[in-house]
Design an enzyme around this catalytic site. Structure first.
Site, PDB file in Angstrom:
ATOM      1  N   ASP A 192      46.092  48.317  42.905  1.00 54.58           N
ATOM      2  CA  ASP A 192      45.501  47.424  41.909  1.00 54.58           C
ATOM      3  C   ASP A 192      44.304  48.056  41.216  1.00 54.58           C
ATOM      4  O   ASP A 192      43.999  47.740  40.067  1.00 54.58           O
ATOM      5  CB  ASP A 192      45.090  46.110  42.586  1.00 54.58           C
ATOM      6  CG  ASP A 192      44.422  45.154  41.615  1.00 54.58           C
ATOM      7  OD1 ASP A 192      45.092  44.718  40.664  1.00 54.58           O
ATOM      8  OD2 ASP A 192      43.233  44.850  41.802  1.00 54.58           O
ATOM      9  N   LEU A 210      40.919  39.042  38.135  1.00 52.12           N
ATOM     10  CA  LEU A 210      40.729  39.222  36.697  1.00 52.12           C
ATOM     11  C   LEU A 210      40.707  40.686  36.264  1.00 52.12           C
ATOM     12  O   LEU A 210      40.460  40.974  35.093  1.00 52.12           O
ATOM     13  CB  LEU A 210      39.407  38.563  36.261  1.00 52.12           C
ATOM     14  CG  LEU A 210      39.349  37.038  36.419  1.00 52.12           C
ATOM     15  CD1 LEU A 210      37.943  36.533  36.109  1.00 52.12           C
ATOM     16  CD2 LEU A 210      40.354  36.356  35.494  1.00 52.12           C
ATOM     17  N   ARG A 211      40.957  41.603  37.208  1.00 47.97           N
ATOM     18  CA  ARG A 211      40.921  43.016  36.830  1.00 47.97           C
ATOM     19  C   ARG A 211      41.961  43.329  35.760  1.00 47.97           C
ATOM     20  O   ARG A 211      41.700  44.110  34.834  1.00 47.97           O
ATOM     21  CB  ARG A 211      41.143  43.899  38.062  1.00 47.97           C
ATOM     22  CG  ARG A 211      41.094  45.392  37.731  1.00 47.97           C
ATOM     23  CD  ARG A 211      41.229  46.269  38.952  1.00 47.97           C
ATOM     24  NE  ARG A 211      39.982  46.329  39.694  1.00 47.97           N
ATOM     25  CZ  ARG A 211      39.841  45.944  40.952  1.00 47.97           C
ATOM     26  NH1 ARG A 211      40.874  45.457  41.602  1.00 47.97           N
ATOM     27  NH2 ARG A 211      38.681  46.040  41.564  1.00 47.97           N
ATOM     28  N   ALA A 212      43.138  42.733  35.845  1.00 48.14           N
ATOM     29  CA  ALA A 212      44.187  42.992  34.859  1.00 48.14           C
ATOM     30  C   ALA A 212      43.730  42.589  33.460  1.00 48.14           C
ATOM     31  O   ALA A 212      44.004  43.301  32.475  1.00 48.14           O
ATOM     32  CB  ALA A 212      45.461  42.247  35.238  1.00 48.14           C
ATOM     33  N   VAL A 252      41.207  45.274  32.213  1.00 48.19           N
ATOM     34  CA  VAL A 252      41.858  46.547  31.912  1.00 48.19           C
ATOM     35  C   VAL A 252      42.719  46.426  30.656  1.00 48.19           C
ATOM     36  O   VAL A 252      42.745  47.334  29.813  1.00 48.19           O
ATOM     37  CB  VAL A 252      42.710  47.006  33.114  1.00 48.19           C
ATOM     38  CG1 VAL A 252      43.540  48.231  32.740  1.00 48.19           C
ATOM     39  CG2 VAL A 252      41.830  47.332  34.302  1.00 48.19           C
TER      40      VAL A 252
END
Length: 357
Positions: A164, A245-247, A250
């Site tokens: 991830d 919320l990383r997606a 990015v």
């Protein structure tokens, strides 16, 4: 002198049938803070060739390989504690992260590295800074590089938490299209036969890539996201049932990098759609799987409450039974025992007259 000057590199512009990989690598080159690119696929799918080709387009043209047997000190560098204690000055020996600054750090079979090394790699790749701490002494230095990790899924997987943290991921497949296979083989044979002559045919395209990367890096800070872009990113990430919320972050950065590369005036939903797969492929969960996971958690919680209730009821019943067995507390530690009585005639009691006061 860099390695590109010593050994001819297959041109990035000459890669065939690798458009998704080329796009992901270019985005990471424009914005290294994306967190690098994870490339999966079987052997012989040009993973290392693409990594070397990208390095040639960057300012330093530096490709640093991280060997599988490397130690943490070899990767992040070391501090000479004795010098600190003796002279009060910090003596730092740079590691591979320092060497890779402004270039490419290539990790083949990243899935076989110890988790601690992968953590250190990803931390530096996303922050652009490497910090070494030993016995209360720390030293930091710039470490802005494009991280490219490759792996063959047949040889083992990375932990989901580590996957991830890679910004983008590209899944390569074996090519079974005859015309494409033939074109790839012909290009490779031509390069091996006359590297300089082959490279000369792509010199103009290579120079254009270098200029585009330079201009895109300068334009990044000037591009903003409107509400439509934010809405599209949220919709795609919710549909993919991603964790955290990383997606979202990015995807926004990748869309901005693509817009900058194409010299667009604004970031659009179309840019988002074009980078979405590389952002989501390693983070996507099916809605059914997520629902099943939530249902299992709910069942587990309900079961825990039910077991707790049953335990309380059993405890209460046990206490009541203990109280029944023990009888009234006035009997002390011994339970009351019935005593035998003789059935004899008892004379009636004659009441006394109540005296007047």
């Amino acid at each position: 002198m860099n390695s590109a000057a010593q050994r001819p590199v297959f041109p990035f512009a000459a890669l065939i049938g690798q458009a998704p990989l080329q796009q992901a690598l270019l985005l990471a080159a424009i914005d290294p803070a994306l967190g690098g690119v994870l490339v999966t696929g079987p052997r012989g799918t040009a993973k290392s060739t693409a990594a070397r080709a990208l390095a040639e387009l960057l300012p330093e043209g530096q490709l640093v390989n991280l060997p599988l047997g490397a130690s943490e000190d070899r990767l992040i560098g070391t501090l000479d504690i004795e010098t600190v204690l003796r002279d009060g000055s910090v003596r730092f020996s740079p590691g591979l992260l320092a060497k890779a600054h402004r270039g490419v750090l290539y990790v083949d079979e990243v899935n076989l590295l110890p988790d601690a090394l992968v953590d250190a790699l990803l931390d530096a790749a996303s922050s652009g800074v490497n910090t070494v701490e030993r016995d209360g002494v720390s030293h930091s230095h710039d470490a802005s590089f494009v991280l490219i990790g490759t792996m063959n899924p047949e040889e083992g997987e990375l932990r989901p938490q580590l996957i991830d943290r890679f910004g983008l991921m590209v899944e390569l497949q074996n090519c079974f299209e005859p015309s494409v296979r033939q074109a790839i083989v012909k290009a490779r044979l031509a390069f091996d036969l006359d590297p300089q002559g082959f490279r000369a045919g792509y010199a103009q395209q290579q120079a254009a890539y270098v200029e585009q990367i330079h201009a895109a890096r300068a334009a990044l800070s000037q591009l903003a996201f409107d509400e439509a872009v934010h809405a599209r990113v949220s919709a795609l990430c919710i549909e993919a049932a991603v964790d955290g919320l990383r997606a979202d972050l990015v995807m926004l950065r990748a869309a901005r990098a693509l817009a900058a590369f194409e010299q667009a005036a604004t970031v659009t939903a179309e840019h988002v759609d074009r980078v979405a797969e590389a952002v989501l492929v390693h983070r996507r969960h099916s809605r059914e799987s997520q629902a099943d996971h939530d249902a299992r958690e709910d069942d587990a919680s309900a079961g825990a409450v039910e077991r707790s209730s049953e335990s309380s009821s059993s405890s209460a019943r046990g206490d009541a039974q203990s109280a029944d067995a023990a009888g009234d507390s006035d009997w002390g530690y011994l339970a009351p025992e019935p005593s035998a009585t003789t059935h004899t005639h008892v004379k009636g009691v004659i009441p006394l007259n109540v005296k007047k006061r």
